[in-house]
Design a protein around this motif. Structure first.
Motif, PDB file in Angstrom:
ATOM      1  N   UNK A 221       0.831  -1.210   0.000  1.00  0.00           N
ATOM      2  CA  UNK A 221       0.000   0.000   0.000  1.00  0.00           C
ATOM      3  C   UNK A 221       0.864   1.257   0.000  1.00  0.00           C
ATOM      4  N   UNK A 222       1.962   1.219   0.806  1.00  0.00           N
ATOM      5  CA  UNK A 222       2.868   2.371   0.828  1.00  0.00           C
ATOM      6  C   UNK A 222       3.504   2.568  -0.536  1.00  0.00           C
ATOM      7  N   UNK A 223       3.904   1.431  -1.136  1.00  0.00           N
ATOM      8  CA  UNK A 223       4.499   1.519  -2.469  1.00  0.00           C
ATOM      9  C   UNK A 223       3.487   2.057  -3.473  1.00  0.00           C
ATOM     10  N   UNK A 224       2.237   1.576  -3.316  1.00  0.00           N
ATOM     11  CA  UNK A 224       1.206   2.048  -4.230  1.00  0.00           C
ATOM     12  C   UNK A 224       0.939   3.532  -4.024  1.00  0.00           C
ATOM     13  N   UNK A 225       0.925   3.985  -2.727  1.00  0.00           N
ATOM     14  CA  UNK A 225       0.730   5.414  -2.465  1.00  0.00           C
ATOM     15  C   UNK A 225       1.860   6.233  -3.074  1.00  0.00           C
ATOM     16  N   UNK A 226       3.087   5.728  -2.866  1.00  0.00           N
ATOM     17  CA  UNK A 226       4.236   6.431  -3.434  1.00  0.00           C
ATOM     18  C   UNK A 226       4.138   6.460  -4.956  1.00  0.00           C
ATOM     19  N   UNK A 227       3.752   5.308  -5.526  1.00  0.00           N
ATOM     20  CA  UNK A 227       3.608   5.233  -6.977  1.00  0.00           C
ATOM     21  C   UNK A 227       2.582   6.255  -7.470  1.00  0.00           C
ATOM     22  N   UNK A 228       1.442   6.306  -6.769  1.00  0.00           N
ATOM     23  CA  UNK A 228       0.401   7.253  -7.184  1.00  0.00           C
ATOM     24  C   UNK A 228       0.853   8.686  -6.974  1.00  0.00           C
ATOM     25  N   UNK A 229       1.553   8.961  -5.842  1.00  0.00           N
ATOM     26  CA  UNK A 229       2.033  10.321  -5.605  1.00  0.00           C
ATOM     27  C   UNK A 229       3.020  10.751  -6.677  1.00  0.00           C
ATOM     28  N   UNK A 230       3.942   9.830  -7.006  1.00  0.00           N
ATOM     29  CA  UNK A 230       4.943  10.158  -8.015  1.00  0.00           C
ATOM     30  C   UNK A 230       4.290  10.351  -9.383  1.00  0.00           C
ATOM     31  N   UNK A 231       3.429   9.396  -9.754  1.00  0.00           N
ATOM     32  CA  UNK A 231       2.818   9.492 -11.083  1.00  0.00           C
ATOM     33  C   UNK A 231       1.856  10.667 -11.177  1.00  0.00           C
ATOM     34  N   UNK A 232       1.139  10.945 -10.097  1.00  0.00           N
ATOM     35  CA  UNK A 232       0.178  12.045 -10.139  1.00  0.00           C
ATOM     36  C   UNK A 232       0.856  13.407 -10.169  1.00  0.00           C
ATOM     37  N   UNK A 233       2.099  13.478  -9.680  1.00  0.00           N
ATOM     38  CA  UNK A 233       2.830  14.745  -9.721  1.00  0.00           C
ATOM     39  C   UNK A 233       3.558  14.942 -11.045  1.00  0.00           C
ATOM     40  N   UNK A 234       3.528  13.935 -11.888  1.00  0.00           N
ATOM     41  CA  UNK A 234       4.239  14.034 -13.173  1.00  0.00           C
ATOM     42  C   UNK A 234       3.427  14.875 -14.155  1.00  0.00           C
ATOM     43  N   UNK A 235       4.090  15.781 -14.896  1.00  0.00           N
ATOM     44  CA  UNK A 235       3.374  16.550 -15.923  1.00  0.00           C
ATOM     45  C   UNK A 235       3.034  15.710 -17.147  1.00  0.00           C
ATOM     46  N   UNK A 236       3.602  14.495 -17.190  1.00  0.00           N
ATOM     47  CA  UNK A 236       3.322  13.577 -18.288  1.00  0.00           C
ATOM     48  C   UNK A 236       2.219  12.607 -17.891  1.00  0.00           C
ATOM     49  N   UNK A 237       1.301  12.336 -18.791  1.00  0.00           N
ATOM     50  CA  UNK A 237       0.251  11.360 -18.511  1.00  0.00           C
ATOM     51  C   UNK A 237       0.828   9.952 -18.464  1.00  0.00           C
TER      52      UNK A 237
END
Length: 817
Positions: A304-320
């Motif tokens: 879950x932590x990895x998934x949160x980190x993954x979502x935080x990182x991907x959601x902060x990316x200007x690239x889709x």
């Protein structure tokens, strides 16, 4: 039935006989349950008990009642090579017990109460022959992780007839139970669990070796509710409350809590406890299992932590960013993509993402994507989407397949970028290139390029035609030089060397005529180019264009011939003009001497005649004499003015700095007598220093001031103002045409309060002999203002006059600064 390749599977599926193997290898992806490692903990625990038991057991799971059973139950089916009902709804399997099984299952799922039958007649297929046999069944509810009923657990045993043979067989019942207990314990161990029992009231009694081994508690410590002392203080009371509620309702107990283990460490455990019933339906005892899920929980938390980190990182990316499953349907999109489309997150999952693409691009991009998914190949495509703000933009999407830890294909991962500016820029470049090609064609230019590393030249089709080079012929330097005349080749090589030498401007510019014998016809080419330098500072290419200037040079030669002819004619005209000027000067000399001399004699003899014989003349004679003297005087003045005008027109420019204030002061001294006689008031501002001829400028102001004094009103003293200001060339009146261009001009105005004139005569007054009044009214020859205009023109300026009758006049002189 469908099966996937054999895998090790989760811990609860280890062993379990033939049915355990079948469950491990069954293709669960095609069912709503999904892969076994994602099944609920309650399902995993129950299956672990079922598969490792020698007692016939069946589990019906979920609303669809998916069927699981162990080897002992399958043996009662008498089916070889097939496994009816496994992975499907039980009624879909080939089983004859559904008519009496279905009502019992529905009763347990609805009421949550267990059902026990000690003497139930049911079908059996030993040797593929359908027979009826008496069975003992127990139907118990199974509670899921959410404490809701998720299935029914069925145990059964065959009831034999009470014959002597059966009686003898029943003597081994105790041994069978012992073996079953051993298998049961082994199943508990296999699923990494600890078995314990409680009495009907829910109290732990008797020896509990599993619990003692787990917690290190002694017999006396865990009796009754003493076991709670091994439970974490924060979890103890919630556990007791939940346990008492399950005991009171005689339902399955499902819980999680932390337990202090024998080594002193805290572990997280999943608890499952089922009430065992007597024939009368009353609870006999409780059987429970503690399963250590510490590592599983830690792994889930890490996941879950990895998934949160993954979502935080991907959601902060200007690239889709996006992920898809095995079929290609999207399973995840980051916030960037969602914000771009303006569509709800859920509507983009699966194949919904295609709805964000505009209609013209949707089918094409979907086909490319699905083809890549089918081939497990790289995916790359450009398409347009309609953003949430209504704007349509270009996007670049790309992705590659990814695989799980076992090397199995799991889906696609990729990105999507807004490349609208890049695409539009490329389109502009392409449009510019197309325009350039059109311009080249319109201008009938040839293009060329030299690769300095290989020495190979590339000519456009038009240039190949000019040089008489075949369409497919390779152009080497030797081939390119062939149409160039020998005399021009050193110049061509020097121009190339200049362009490609570091430190120069890199420009190649040369013109030469092609050899008609090689090129096929006479042609003059003007060739231009530019050297190109790479990142290492090396010149790697020389490229440019060529223009056929044959016709231009022919026209140019003709123009040069005409210019030479015009120059010769102009020189002849200048010679004639010089001769005319010489004649004019000679005339001026004659006028100043030969013409003036007779006039002086006439004036002298008339004066002598008046003084010696005036008394003897009659009144008429004296009148004739006066008229003669007046005419002679006017003739003398006219000759003097014409001589002045002629000198100003032919005099060479002797330009020197001239202070206009001094010039005006000198003029005022000359006019002092007239100024006194007329009682004139003259005001002069500070005037600038200009380049010019002092004598001519003196005549300019002499005539302007004399005009202002002459054309005064009879009853008013003259008032004359001389002012000056600087005017930019851009602010000059549109009708004013100075004879020399300058960035700025001095505007010197001479204003009077005299009789004025009608402005329709403003241009006429600067012409020679032009008068607005009769000679009897105002004396003069009509040449003074013409002299002013000529002086101003000689000094690169212009003069204008403005006036109204009776309101004075203003003369504005513009001289270059």
């Amino acid at each position: 039935m469908q099966y996937s390749r054999t895998t090790s599977g989760p811990a609860f599926l280890k062993g379990g006989g033939e049915m355990g193997h079948l469950i491990r290898t069954y293709n669960w992806i095609q069912t709503p349950l999904g892969q076994p490692h994602s099944w609920p903990q309650s399902l995993q625990t129950t299956l672990g008990i079922l598969l490792h038991s020698a007692v016939p057991m069946t589990l019906f799971w979920g609303d669809d009642l998916f069927c699981f059973y162990n080897d002992a139950f399958r043996n009662s089916l008498g089916v070889v090579g097939e496994y009816p009902g496994l992975g499907t709804q039980w009624q879909e399997g080939r089983h004859d017990s559904w008519p009496f099984t279905k009502p019992l299952l529905e009763q347990v799922m609805t009421s949550g109460e267990p059902v026990f039958s000690d003497d139930q007649l049911g079908p059996i297929r030993p040797n593929e022959q359908l027979e009826n046999q008496y069975w003992a069944f127990s139907y118990s509810p199974v509670f899921g992780d959410n404490n809701q009923i998720c299935g029914v657990f069925v145990t059964c045993s065959e009831k034999m007839e009470k014959t002597e043979t059966n009686y003898l067989l029943q003597l081994d019942t105790e041994q069978a139970l012992t073996e079953s207990e051993q298998r049961f314990q082994a199943a508990i161990v296999a699923i990494d669990g600890v078995l314990w029992t409680n009495n009907a009231r829910g109290q732990m009694t008797g020896l509990q070796p599993g619990w003692a081994s787990l917690t290190g508690q002694t017999y006396d410590q865990y009796q009754g509710y003493g076991w709670t002392m091994a439970v974490h203080p924060d979890d103890a009371q919630p556990t007791v409350d939940a346990w008492n509620a399950a005991v009171a309702e005689n339902r399955m107990f499902v819980f999680e809590h932390r337990v202090r283990m024998a080594n002193g460490a805290w572990g997280l455990f999943s608890i499952r406890a089922i009430p065992l019933l007597n024939p009368d339906g009353l609870v006999r005892e409780w059987v429970g299992v503690h399963t250590n899920i510490t590592e599983q929980s830690q792994a889930e938390q890490a996941l879950r932590a990895s998934e949160r980190m993954f979502r935080n990182v991907t959601n902060s990316s200007p690239t889709g960013l996006w992920l898809s499953d095995e079929t290609g349907g999207l399973t995840y999109l980051n916030n960037t993509l969602v914000e771009w489309t303006g569509m709800p997150y859920e509507s983009l999952l699966g194949a919904g993402w295609a709805n964000a693409i505009i209609d013209e691009d949707r089918q094409r991009s979907a086909s490319i994507y699905l083809a890549a998914v089918a081939a497990r190949a790289h995916y790359d495509v450009l398409f347009r989407i309609k953003k949430g703000d209504g704007l349509i933009c270009w996007c670049h999407a790309a992705g590659d397949p990814y695989y799980d830890e076992h090397g199995n294909y799991a889906g696609y991962a990729g990105f999507c970028m807004d490349v609208d500016e890049l695409v539009l820029a490329r389109q502009k470049v392409e449009a510019t290139e197309a325009t350039l090609r059109g311009a080249i064609e319109l201008a009938e230019l040839g293009t060329w390029e030299i690769d300095l590393k290989t020495g190979i030249l590339h000519y456009s089709e038009r240039l190949r035609e000019w040089y008489n080079i075949g369409k497919d012929e390779i152009i080497t330097p030797e081939r390119a030089y062939r149409p160039v005349p020998e005399i021009d080749r050193p110049r061509v090589q020097a121009a190339v060397n200049h362009a490609i030498t570091p430190g120069t401007d890199g420009i190649y510019d040369i013109e030469y005529a092609l050899d008609p014998a090689e090129a096929g016809r006479e042609r003059i080419l003007h060739i231009q180019g530019k050297a190109f330098i790479n990142e290492q500072g090396e010149t790697f290419k020389l490229a440019g264009s060529a223009q056929d200037v044959t016709e231009q040079r022919r026209v140019q030669q003709e123009l040069e011939r005409q210019v030479q002819e015009r120059t010769r004619q102009l020189r002849a005209s200048i010679h004639d003009l010089q001769r005319s000027n010489d004649n004019l000067q000679q005339f001026a000399y004659v006028a100043s001497h030969d013409l003036q001399e007779p006039l002086r004699k006439i004036q002298s003899f008339s004066d002598m005649l008046r003084s010696q014989y005036g008394e003897q003349l009659s009144t008429g004679g004296n009148d004739f004499l006066n008229r003669m003297q007046t005419s002679a005087s006017r003739m003398s003045t006219l000759i003097k003015d014409l001589l002045t005008y002629s000198r100003i027109s032919t005099q060479q420019d002797t330009s020197t700095p001239v202070a206009l204030t001094g010039v005006v002061n000198s003029v005022l001294i000359d006019l002092d007598l007239v100024i006194q006689e007329t009682n004139a008031n003259i005001h002069v501002d500070n005037l600038p220093v200009v380049q010019g001829d002092r004598s001519q400028l003196g005549q300019l102001f002499q005539n302007l001031l004399n005009n202002a004094l002459k054309f005064r009103l009879p009853d008013q003293a003259p008032k004359i103002n001389i002012t000056c200001q600087t005017v930019a060339a851009t602010d000059l009146p549109s009708t004013l045409k100075p004879t020399r261009d300058a960035p700025a001009y001095y505007c010197i105005t001479v204003t009077d309060n005299g009789i004025g004139f009608d402005e329709k005569y403003a241009d006429r007054i600067f012409q020679v002999f032009q008068r607005l009044h009769s000679k009897s009214q105002y004396a003069g020859t009509g040449i003074g203002l013409a002299i002013c205009e000529k002086v101003v023109a000689n000094h690169g300026g212009a003069i204008v006059a403005t006036s109204k009758p009776g309101e004075g006049a203003m003369f504005s002189v513009y001289l270059p600064t």
